[in-house]
Design a protein around this motif. Structure first.
Motif, mmCIF file in Angstrom:
data_model
loop_
_atom_site.group_PDB
_atom_site.id
_atom_site.type_symbol
_atom_site.label_atom_id
_atom_site.label_comp_id
_atom_site.label_asym_id
_atom_site.label_seq_id
_atom_site.Cartn_x
_atom_site.Cartn_y
_atom_site.Cartn_z
ATOM 1 N N ALA A 1 0.828 -1.309 0.090
ATOM 2 C CA ALA A 1 0.037 0.110 -0.028
ATOM 3 C C ALA A 1 0.918 1.234 0.061
ATOM 4 O O ALA A 1 1.802 1.368 0.590
ATOM 5 N N GLU B 1 -8.122 -6.194 1.428
ATOM 6 C CA GLU B 1 -7.704 -4.921 0.752
ATOM 7 C C GLU B 1 -8.584 -3.789 1.742
ATOM 8 O O GLU B 1 -8.056 -2.821 2.045
ATOM 9 N N LEU C 1 -6.273 -3.541 4.701
ATOM 10 C CA LEU C 1 -5.096 -2.722 4.536
ATOM 11 C C LEU C 1 -5.294 -1.161 4.302
ATOM 12 O O LEU C 1 -4.584 -0.257 4.775
ATOM 13 N N LYS C 2 -6.557 -0.870 3.775
ATOM 14 C CA LYS C 2 -6.871 0.459 3.663
ATOM 15 C C LYS C 2 -7.052 1.329 5.187
ATOM 16 O O LYS C 2 -6.505 2.375 5.343
ATOM 17 N N LYS D 1 -3.077 3.523 -2.766
ATOM 18 C CA LYS D 1 -3.011 2.664 -3.836
ATOM 19 C C LYS D 1 -2.717 1.109 -3.299
ATOM 20 O O LYS D 1 -1.803 1.205 -2.460
ATOM 21 N N ILE D 2 -3.337 0.160 -3.621
ATOM 22 C CA ILE D 2 -3.240 -1.179 -2.874
ATOM 23 C C ILE D 2 -2.646 -1.937 -4.185
ATOM 24 O O ILE D 2 -3.021 -2.030 -5.378
ATOM 25 N N ASN D 3 -1.665 -2.853 -3.480
ATOM 26 C CA ASN D 3 -1.143 -3.634 -4.593
ATOM 27 C C ASN D 3 -0.756 -5.283 -3.780
ATOM 28 O O ASN D 3 0.272 -5.709 -3.606
ATOM 29 N N LEU D 4 -2.044 -5.816 -3.412
ATOM 30 C CA LEU D 4 -2.124 -6.910 -2.745
ATOM 31 C C LEU D 4 -2.078 -7.967 -3.894
ATOM 32 O O LEU D 4 -2.645 -8.220 -4.691
#
Length: 354
Positions: free
Chosen positions: A45, A82, A85-86, A316-319
């Motif tokens: 993130a 997600e 994580l946010k 911005k999420i990158n899981l």
């Protein structure tokens, strides 16, 4: 029924937009134990002013699984991860903005929470942490981040806000003595009942009571609520805010000494008789009750940030993706414990104090 006293790290147990219970929300804390020169993992993130790495997120989820194992299956669901994580981004950002007073109080509270966990686990404490690949420092860092945000939100709550909130929810502070019979969706032997069968039996119990049957004796014979069954269904001098919503509404509005129609909750059908009901005014609130209201307002402050302000951080999420199916959570226990499924923080009729 739950008491209004709740441990500090659980006061933020609120239902958020993504149907997240606070047992999960607490996992949003970024403990930073893996942060620093040794953490070369990728960023999962990014946001204005910071990043969260894969190692950091993994640490948070391991802490969450330790503290709330019944919720662990949700961490295998992509949409849920997600959302978590946010929220972790929000915790990291807000903790960085917290006042020194909030940080100081959070230090004390974190130590207390770690000691509480240690006491609760007893002789299994060390082995449990080892099995979870955690250290006591990891747990404390996690608690510290969550509590810093909570304490900062709490310190922002003003006295006039507490009074205003009380006026909106004062029915929750009404104290009542009542009796009820629960016809659960499982019988005393644990056998499943259909909704129709439970309702049918509840109506039969209602008819017996309307016909003059003794309420206490009927509760002892039929009720599936183990918390009140032996007391003849009696729950004495409890604030109504601790009940599940449908039960609470019935207990607030049912004329005194009247037998209710079956009231459906997540636990089955209840036949209720309210024997006394006393309203509480603001000047009669205990310090503990006022702190409970402040805690609710602090939770609302966090929820408001997540819903209205988080987007401004350009998250911005990158899981990595997983394909695990959603697990099931929650318990059915005759109405004596809170449900544990997401967004079901309200305790059942006779839940034990947390």
């Amino acid at each position: 029924m739950s008491s209004n006293k709740t441990k500090s790290w659980k006061v933020l147990l609120v239902s958020l937009a993504a149907a997240v219970s606070f047992s999960m929300l607490a996992a949003c804390s970024n403990n930073n134990s893996s942060n620093g020169a040794g953490d070369n993992s990728k960023a999962v993130a990014t946001y204005k002013g910071g990043t969260i790495t894969e190692n950091e997120f993994d640490m948070d989820t391991r802490v969450m699984k330790l503290l709330s194992p019944q919720q662990a299956a949700y961490l295998e669901i992509d949409a849920f991860k997600e959302s978590i994580l946010k929220q972790e981004v929000a915790f990291e950002y807000l903790a960085g903005k917290a006042t020194d007073a909030a940080k100081k109080e959070a230090e004390k509270q974190a130590d207390q929470q770690v000691n509480s966990i240690k006491t609760g686990l007893g002789d299994t404490y060390e082995s449990t942490l080892k099995q979870a690949s955690l250290t006591e420092g990891d747990i404390r860092s996690y608690m510290l981040r969550v509590l810093t945000v909570y304490q900062d939100m709490l310190l922002k709550v003003k006295d006039d806000q507490v009074k205003t909130e009380f006026e909106k929810t004062k029915g929750d502070f009404t104290v009542a003595t009542l009796r009820h019979v629960l016809i659960g969706l499982k019988d005393a032997a644990g056998k499943e009942r259909t909704d129709a069968d439970a309702l049918k039996l509840a109506k039969e119990v209602k008819a017996k009571l309307d016909g003059g049957a003794d309420f206490a004796a009927t509760a002892k014979e039929y009720s599936d609520d183990t918390g009140s069954k032996d007391a003849g269904g009696e729950i004495k001098d409890k604030a109504l805010g601790g009940y599940v919503e449908e039960f609470k509404q019935a207990a607030q509005t049912l004329p005194l000494n009247t037998i209710s129609d079956p009231v459906k909750t997540t636990f089955g059908y209840h036949i209720i008789k309210v024997e006394s009901r006393t309203e509480t005014t603001f000047d009669k609130l205990t310090a503990e009750q006022k702190e409970t209201i402040k805690g609710s307002l602090a939770s609302q402050g966090l929820e408001s940030f997540l819903e209205k302000d988080l987007g401004s951080l350009d998250v911005k999420i990158n899981l990595p993706k997983s394909s695990a199916p959603a697990g099931k959570s929650g318990t059915s226990n005759g109405g004596t414990e809170p449900t544990t499924a997401p967004s079901a923080e309200a305790p059942a009729v006779t839940a034990a104090p947390k």
